[in-house]
Motif scaffolding. Structure first.
Motif, short mmCIF file in Angstrom:
data_model
loop_
_atom_site.label_atom_id
_atom_site.label_comp_id
_atom_site.label_asym_id
_atom_site.label_seq_id
_atom_site.Cartn_x
_atom_site.Cartn_y
_atom_site.Cartn_z
N ARG A 83 11.71 45.27 38.68
CA ARG A 83 13.43 45.66 37.84
C ARG A 83 14.02 44.42 37.02
N GLU A 95 22.16 47.84 40.42
CA GLU A 95 20.94 49.10 39.92
C GLU A 95 20.90 49.31 41.66
N HIS A 133 13.79 59.62 41.94
CA HIS A 133 15.46 59.67 40.71
C HIS A 133 13.90 59.76 39.55
N ARG A 180 14.32 59.37 35.56
CA ARG A 180 14.22 58.50 33.75
C ARG A 180 14.50 59.68 33.09
N ASN A 185 15.87 59.64 28.00
CA ASN A 185 16.09 59.54 26.78
C ASN A 185 15.64 60.17 25.91
N ASP A 228 19.16 60.12 35.59
CA ASP A 228 19.13 58.59 35.23
C ASP A 228 18.80 59.22 33.36
N SER A 288 19.75 58.00 29.01
CA SER A 288 20.05 57.37 28.33
C SER A 288 19.58 57.97 27.23
N GLU A 300 10.68 50.02 29.10
CA GLU A 300 12.30 50.11 29.69
C GLU A 300 11.95 51.27 30.71
N ILE A 346 11.48 54.35 31.24
CA ILE A 346 11.60 55.61 31.05
C ILE A 346 10.62 57.05 31.84
N ASP A 347 10.91 58.01 32.10
CA ASP A 347 9.99 58.55 32.96
C ASP A 347 9.59 59.81 31.67
#
Length: 297
Positions: free
Chosen positions: A12, A25, A94, A96, A98, A125, A127, A138, A140-141
């Motif tokens: 991270r 975080e 979790h 992520r 975008n 999360d 973005s 980054e 992002i999943d």
């Protein structure tokens, strides 16, 4: 054995570029994160990060280790998720996501409460940015993109399509008249999306042939929502994605134009997923929900 928490802290830190950001975080202090990375470096016997007062950057050894570290964390997560799923556990963890501003506001965000109700063990999360990000860098999943895709190592999953609509407000049409044919648009104030010259050519199908009309006007913006607001205020004619203009078209703030001849030019709405995460239950659950939601609408 190296502590997996130290590996996660290093990964991270490499992704976020600051000990403080990682600490916030992970619920640690910046110095705690720094010590975790230092322990890892001592164990390995190599410096993984260049530390300066301005920023953190990966060393050559850090670049090599980062790739392996991500794979280790992904494999552990996949193993735990598979066992949990096999024993009947609900997707958890979790995710992520975008996407761009217009899609987020008008399509994605309104559906998220239903997603969370369906999968209460997931945390999200989101973005939102109109710049093109690097999902792998980054981490992002799920990256949702509207329109053509460039070549990518990511898995592309079709969620649906967006179609364009030409429209104007009743007030604008009352003052300037309604275009009856595509060529009439040259005499109208057409609002354009800046940065995409191809979108200045509005397509139509006439006599079985595809033709374009070069539009012009006194307002341009790189933000589709700004164009929508201007059109609803009576400033001009807009060509907009159907999900963006859906509400205004439904309640009459905008009126569709040239429906019989306009080429709606369907473009894909795609979820891009990091390959090793495609079959993780937490990611698969979100992708399946998005696909069902887009299909239903």
């Amino acid at each position: 054995m190296t502590d997996l928490a130290d590996i996660a802290a290093f990964v991270r830190t490499a992704e976020l570029g600051a000990f403080a950001a990682v600490g916030e975080e992970l619920g640690m202090t910046a110095s705690g994160v720094s010590r975790a990375v230092s322990r890892l470096e001592t164990r390995i016997g190599a410096t993984l990060l260049h530390r300066t007062t301005r920023r953190l950057t990966l060393t050559q050894e850090g670049e090599i280790y980062l790739g392996h570290a991500r794979q280790i964390l992904h494999m552990i997560e996949a193993a735990e998720a598979e066992v949990s799923h096999a024993s009947g556990g609900a997707p958890r963890g979790h995710v992520r996501i975008n996407t761009g501003t217009a899609f987020a506001r008008y399509k994605l965000v309104p559906s998220l409460p239903r997603l969370q109700a369906a999968h209460p063990m997931l945390s999200l999360d989101l973005s939102v940015t109109d710049r093109r990000i690097d999902p792998i860098a980054e981490q992002i999943d799920i990256t949702i993109r509207v329109g053509p895709l460039s070549d990518s190592d990511l898995i592309a999953i079709r969620l649906g399509d967006v179609r364009r609509v030409i429209a104007a407000s009743p007030d604008y049409l009352a003052r300037h008249g309604r275009p009856q044919r595509p060529s009439d648009l040259v005499d109208h104030n057409c609002l354009a999306l800046a940065g995409f010259s191809r979108l200045d050519k509005w397509p139509f199908v006439l006599g079985g042939r595809r033709q374009t009309v070069n539009i012009s006007g006194n307002f341009r913006s790189d933000n589709a929502e700004a164009l929508l607001e201007m059109a609803m205020a009576g400033a001009g004619i807009i060509r907009v994605g159907d999900f963006l203009g859906e509400g205004a078209l439904t309640d009459g703030r905008l009126v569709p134009l040239l429906v019989e001849t306009h080429d709606a030019d369907p473009q894909p709405i795609t979820a891009l997923v990091i390959p090793e995460r495609r079959h993780l239950p937490r990611v698969a659950a979100v992708v399946d929900f998005l696909r069902e939601t887009m299909t239903a609408h």
